[in-house]
Motif scaffolding. Sequence first.
Motif, short mmCIF file in Angstrom:
data_model
loop_
_atom_site.label_atom_id
_atom_site.label_comp_id
_atom_site.label_asym_id
_atom_site.label_seq_id
_atom_site.Cartn_x
_atom_site.Cartn_y
_atom_site.Cartn_z
N ASP A 183 44.88 5.69 -53.75
CA ASP A 183 43.86 4.66 -54.35
C ASP A 183 43.77 5.02 -55.64
O ASP A 183 43.33 4.21 -56.67
CB ASP A 183 42.38 4.31 -53.78
CG ASP A 183 41.85 5.80 -53.38
OD1 ASP A 183 42.59 6.76 -53.56
OD2 ASP A 183 40.87 5.84 -53.01
N ALA A 223 37.32 3.23 -56.66
CA ALA A 223 38.67 2.89 -56.14
C ALA A 223 38.58 3.21 -54.56
O ALA A 223 38.90 2.79 -53.90
CB ALA A 223 39.69 3.42 -56.64
N SER A 224 37.80 4.38 -54.03
CA SER A 224 37.74 5.06 -52.87
C SER A 224 36.67 4.05 -51.99
O SER A 224 36.64 4.06 -50.95
CB SER A 224 37.56 6.40 -52.69
OG SER A 224 38.35 7.07 -53.14
#
Length: 231
Positions: free
Chosen positions: A131, A200-201
């Motif tokens: 990611d 993003a995670s």
Amino acid sequence: MAYTAETLEQLRTDAAQIVARYPQERSALLPLLHLVQSVDGFVSPDGIAFCAQTLGLSNAEVSAVATFYTQYKRHPNGRYTVGVCTNTLCAVMGGDEIFAAVSDHLGVGHDETTEDGAVTLERVECNAACDYAPVVMVNWEFFDNQTPRSTCGLVDRLRAGEKVRPTRGADEVVEFKPMSRVLAGFGDGRADEGPGAGEASLVGLRLAKEKGWRAPPVEFTNPSDGDSRSK
């Protein structure tokens, strides 16, 4: 070169703590390999012999494990292992270009070390951070969303002895030997430093909460009685 009496005594003390964690002594081999690596900077012949003697294994059995896992180095490693992910997603996002640029910048190839002993460069199959592709790791600390220019700057700072902060995780990258000691199971007090996961995670979890999404029930069968149930 054989260990000094003082070094050997410390190794035995540390090894005893590691072995005591496991119901079967040979299960302690992986952390013991990290331990000797924290002393020698790689898994040396003396380190292999120490692990074998400690666990009642042959040198060949220890060597077989040490050569299987890429975190164990069979020749002297640099103070910093710079691993450039060139697996599928990172490669598509520029990982190959990063590796080529850094390799040319340092004058070394895969698993080679700069003449000053500062940096060992590696191609990495996956840094488990897709990611944030393309991702580079320095002694297993994350540097996300890298470019050829940013990574060349990163290795220059490492070689200059500057303090370098990862994108996530610990506040500062430490050298290879102390990091190997951490991997052997001896904490350095930095486990709670910095964020472990970034936006993003976590975006999938955030969207699921906002929209009220839930995973569908899963049918499973009890192998003992053939009973199907929802969970």
